[in-house]
Every structure is written in structure tokens, then in C-alpha cells.
Design an enzyme around this catalytic site. Structure first.
Site, PDB file in Angstrom:
ATOM      1  N   ASP A 354       0.820  -1.204   0.000  1.00 23.58           N
ATOM      2  CA  ASP A 354       0.000   0.000   0.000  1.00 23.58           C
ATOM      3  C   ASP A 354       0.860   1.262   0.000  1.00 23.58           C
ATOM      4  O   ASP A 354       2.065   1.176  -0.083  1.00 23.58           O
ATOM      5  CB  ASP A 354      -0.919   0.004   1.219  1.00 23.58           C
ATOM      6  CG  ASP A 354      -0.132   0.099   2.506  1.00 23.58           C
ATOM      7  OD1 ASP A 354       0.842  -0.644   2.634  1.00 23.58           O
ATOM      8  OD2 ASP A 354      -0.483   0.922   3.351  1.00 23.58           O
ATOM      9  N   THR A 355       0.193   2.431   0.115  1.00 24.21           N
ATOM     10  CA  THR A 355       0.845   3.749   0.187  1.00 24.21           C
ATOM     11  C   THR A 355       0.869   4.395  -1.199  1.00 24.21           C
ATOM     12  O   THR A 355       0.626   3.746  -2.213  1.00 24.21           O
ATOM     13  CB  THR A 355       2.277   3.657   0.770  1.00 24.21           C
ATOM     14  OG1 THR A 355       2.254   2.888   1.956  1.00 24.21           O
ATOM     15  CG2 THR A 355       2.847   5.022   1.082  1.00 24.21           C
TER      16      THR A 355
END
Length: 531
Positions: A354-355
Site C-alpha cells: 500500500d501507500t
């Protein structure tokens, strides 16, 4: 120029530049749209780190927003629930997934105050204009892109919650991101989020205070109390950004400006220092010997991160020793002698992906590099508000007495490492990446590709990558099988990913004598826009 993993968000930033805004205006406008069109990757209820170089204002520093554990958290509250540790070091698997999904996984939302303060102190355009594109995409809708669907459909592994559970576990998220049959929306499906549009309209009018102490904050508090969360209005009111000077390193004559703990800058500088002791450019790129050397640097930085790097308010982080050239030489000598570093792990687990990230350079030479995230998203959307909360409690060490252990008000380590590299006094690379614990590794790869192998930014972000955040070397499917066999012959466990891209998604800008070139990692949906 602006580079980001989402075309809608990158264009919002480019429009800000076209209208006379600066790099900060562009970056924050982009970030707010990212929270709409990549809603499990980032958002106003997440965390991040923002690097700014503004030569006209003689300002160079970081605004950090590492989400702290709620004030109701205690060091031993989950010590008896441990099942395993992720192989890449990205958190622990607990019985009932209490730290991974749901209301107890939420840390204090930190990003919105970082966005607002960065713009308030350094932007040019009105705040309402900066929020406007995000309102447009929320209220008028956007379509699910291939990487969004890939992420939503991720099955998880080794006990971590599958991502489709994060959008189906709670009714408000399910209504937004699932089809009528309850399955995640697919590529091309529309997503309209009018509740979030209204939330953003309030933020456009009243700034961050409406979220942290006003009407939105009280709605958050009511929802948290109804659902036995750790988070409360006291956490929102207490949250303040952290201001830091850059952490400086040097690599082959280039000056490296990166973030302080609990960000990933220490890891990046330590790895570069170790690798400076090798003539990497003389090796075949991604040969077995190249992979071995770089992987051993990664492993040593990971060991030091696990043992020493945490929130400086709670843990004494030995930054100078870990980033010293003498220490790096000793580590490099071990690598030259063939000594394999051992990365202790409680058990084994899976890699998180993620991110998101933004890199911007404007016509005045201002640089903006921001990586922001939800961690592993909690799955929680408060009815009527429209945004998802972070799941940052999942990365804390549930064992008391460790650098990453839980404590009220403490931030956990994050590999986010938005960085600017200078050639003399002029920026040369503006770089960062999403990718959880793989972020520092991906950024390292692209720096080595650009500086040691003289790749363009497109070539640098597109080359096959590998990672070593445990005793295993993980490789992408475009690394040669011959190299895998040679590493195995040296005694390394090797795990081949079925994907050709991965190990972070690096986005960067290179400034050189002939102008600029940008690179958006081809593993995501990103774009480079020159203005």
C-alpha cells in the site's frame, strides 16, 4: 513537472502549476485527489512525510505526520495474541486480526494537518482552490483503474486480512466500493462518494480544525465510541505535526537529503554508505554478484532498523552511528568476505503493497516529495464522512520492550522515505515510492540505477527489482532464472514473485544539463506531466 501513480491526481497538480501555483500547491492538490481515487492507499486519515526544498524562501525541511498510537493504547494489551511476524518485518499477525482490520487498528489520523500546514505556510493558491479537484472527483465520480482493482482483489497471505475484506467488513465501505452482489468493483466501474465530497467542502471552508476539533472531529469521536475503538477526540485534538531538518547523507559525491526517524531515511543512508564501498557500475546490472551485495546491504539496514529505529520521543535512535561511513565500511568488509547477515523474525509472513507518493518540481526550482499512506487500511469508513481510516496499529510490535513496541502517543517506524539528491547545490533527483517496508528498497534501487548505471528516470524506475528484508531474497519475475540459480548455489533462499514489477513503486524526477525527465513506475497506473 509532476509525477504520481494516479493520472487524475497528477493532472490536478499539473493544473495548479499551470495556474501559477508552486510545487507545494501542486503536491497537496494531487494528494487530496489521491485520497479520492486511490482510497485504500492514502487519505486525510492516514500518515506521511513531506520533504520541501524551497530555495526562494531559503527553506529546506520536513513536515512529518507519523500517526501515533491512541492515548488509550497500552504496551502489553496484545502481547498474548501473537501468531506470527510478517517476513518483511511489516507488522505482526494477531488472533482475531484486531491490529489489522477494524476500529481497534486505527491510529490518530495525521495527514490532513500535514497537508494543511504545508500549504498554509508555503503554498500560493487559495486553500479552497487546492481542495476543489478532490471535491470534483468525489462528487462526480471516477472509474476503477487496473491497479486499484489489483489492490482491492489482493487475497492477503500468512494470516493478514485480504483486501477485499477491508472493503466489505463495514457497511459504509461496502456501499462505496462493492457491486450490488457484494464483490469489489472491477476495472471501469464508477465510484461516486458524495459523503466525502461534503466532508471535503467543510475542510475547504474551515481548514484542518473542522476535522481535528470541530464538527467532523465530533462525528469521528461518536463513531469510535460506538464501536469500542481506541481512538477518541482527545487523540485528534492532541495531534501536531513534527518539523525536522533533513537527515543528510552522501553517495559518490551526491548529497542525499532524506527524512528523520521514525521515517526510513536512516535505512536509505546506511544502505548507500555500505554500497559506496563497491564499484557497482563495474558489475553486470542485476547479476548474481550485484544482487548479493545489494541484498546484504538491505539485510544489515533491516536488522538495525528492527533493533534501533522507532519514535525518537520514546526511543533513543543512534542515528549518527548507523549512518557513519566507518560503520558502513565495517559492514561492507563483512559483505566482501561473504558473511551472510541473519535477519531475526518471530515467524514468517507476507509483503504489503500500500501507500502512494508525489514528486514535484516547479519553474522556480522548488521541490516537493511526499509519501503518504493508510498503512494497512483499517476498512473503517464512518457513515456520512466517506473516507477510510488508517490501520497503523498493525505495524507496532505487540511485545513490550522493543523499539517498535506500543505506547500511547507513540508513532511506529515507517519506511516512507521521500528524498531529494543534490549535485553540488542543485537538486538532481526528487524521488519516493509507495510500498510499505519495500519503500526504502525501491528508492535505493532507483538511486543506484540512476547514479551507478546512468539510467534515465524511466529506465531507472522500470528495471527489475529485488528485496531482502529477511534471510530470503525476494525477486521479481523479470530477474533472470540464471541469477536465481546462482544465488541458490551460494546458499540464499530465493522467492520469485509472479509479477514483473513490485518491491515499491518508485516515482521520481531527474534534473540534468539537458532539462528534466520523469519516471512513473510502470507497475502502477501513474503518469509524468510536464508543465
Amino acid at each position: 513537472m509532476i509525477v504520481a501513480p494516479q493520472p487524475e491526481a497528477a493532472e490536478a497538480g499539473a493544473d495548479a502549476l499551470r495556474e501559477g501555483g508552486n510545487a507545494v500547491d501542486a503536491g497537496i492538490a494531487c494528494a487530496l485527489v489521491q485520497g479520492v481515487v486511490d482510497p485504500l492507499m492514502c487519505g486525510i486519515a492516514g500518515f506521511g512525510s513531506c520533504g520541501l526544498y524551497l530555495p526562494g524562501k531559503n527553506f529546506h525541511g520536513y513536515i512529518d505526520a507519523h500517526a501515533p498510537a491512541p492515548l488509550a493504547a497500552t504496551p502489553d494489551m496484545w502481547a498474548s495474541l501473537i501468531e506470527s511476524e510478517a517476513r518483511d518485518g511489516y507488522g505482526f499477525i494477531l488472533r482475531g486480526r484486531v491490529n489489522d482490520i477494524g476500529y481497534k487498528s486505527i491510529c490518530a489520523p495525521a495527514n490532513l494537518r500535514m497537508y494543511y500546514e504545508a500549504h498554509h505556510e508555503h503554498g500560493r493558491l487559495p486553500w479552497s482552490r487546492i481542495v476543489e479537484p478532490a471535491i470534483h472527483w468525489a462528487e462526480n465520480g471516477w472509474t476503477v483503474r487496473p491497479h486499484v482493482h489489483f489492490w482491492w482483489a489482493d487475497e492477503g497471505a500468512f494470516g493478514r486480512a485480504p483486501n477485499h475484506e477491508r472493503i466489505t467488513a463495514f457497511p459504509a465501505a461496502r456501499a462505496l466500493y462493492c457491486r450490488p452482489d457484494g464483490t469489489p468493483k472491477r476495472v471501469g466501474d464508477p465510484v461516486v462518494n458524495r459523503d466525502y465530497g461534503q466532508t471535503l467542502r467543510a475542510i475547504a471552508k474551515d481548514g484542518a480544525d473542522v476535522f481535528y476539533s470541530g464538527e467532523i472531529g465530533h462525528a469521528i469521536d461518536e463513531d469510535m465510541r460506538k464501536n469500542d475503538a481506541l481512538l477518541s477526540i482527545e487523540d485528534l485534538e492532541a495531534w501536531k505535526t513534527v518539523r525536522n531538518a533533513p537527515l543528510w547523507g552522501e553517495y559518490r559525491g551526491y548529497r542525499v537529503s532524506t527524512n528523520q526517524p521514525p521515517g526510513g531515511g536512516v535505512m536509505l543512508v546506511e544502505m548507500l554508505n555500505i554500497l559506496e564501498n563497491f564499484d557497482l557500475g563495474a558489475l553486470e546490472h542485476n547479476s548474481a554478484e550485484y544482487v548479493r551485495i545489494v541484498a546484504e546491504a538491505m539485510k544489515r539496514a533491516t536488522i538495525d532498523k528492527d533493533a534501533h529505529v522507532g519514535d525518537p520521543k520514546f526511543v533513543k535512535v543512534p542515528v549518527e552511528p548507523l549512518t557513519s561511513k566507518d560503520y558502513a565500511r565495517r559492514m561492507a568488509d563483512e559483505v566482501k568476505r561473504g558473511v551472510k547477515a541473519h535477519v531475526p523474525r518471530f515467524n514468517s509472513g507476507a509483503i504489503s503493497k500500500d501507500t502512494t507518493h508525489i514528486s514535484v518540481l516547479d519553474r522556480d526550482g522548488n521541490c516537493f516529495a511526499m509519501t503518504h499512506s493508510l498503512g494497512m487500511p483499517s476498512g473503517v469508513v464512518t457513515p456520512g464522512l466517506g473516507f477510510m481510516y488508517n490501520g497503523c496499529m498493525g505495524v507496532f510490535d505487540p511485545r513490550p520492550g522493543h523499539a517498535g513496541s506500543i505506547a500511547p502517543g507513540k508513532a511506529r517506524f515507517s519506511s516512507v522515505v521521500p528524498s531529494i539528491l543534490f549535485k553540488g547545490d542543485r537538486p538532481h533527483l526528487v524521488i519516493g515510492a509507495p510500498g510499505a517496508t519495500q519503500i526504502a528498497m525501491g528508492v535505493l534501487h532507483v538511486i543506484l540505477n540512476a547514479l551507478d548505471f546512468d539510467m534515465t528516470m524511466v529506465e531507472a524506475v522500470s528495471a527489475p527489482r529485488f528485496s531482502a528484508t529477511s534471510d530470503t531474497i525476494d525477486i521479481s519475475n523479470r530477474v533472470q532464472w540464471k541469477v536465481e540459480r546462482e544465488l541458490q548455489a551460494l546458499g540464499y533462499p530465493v522467492v520469485r514473485s509472479p509479477y514483473g514489477f513490485g518491491f515499491a513503486a518508485v516515482h521520481g524526477i531527474r534534473i540534468h544539463e539537458d532539462g528534466l525527465d520523469g519516471g512513473a513506475d510502470p507497475g502502477h497506473d501513474g503518469v509524468v506531466i510536464a508543465v
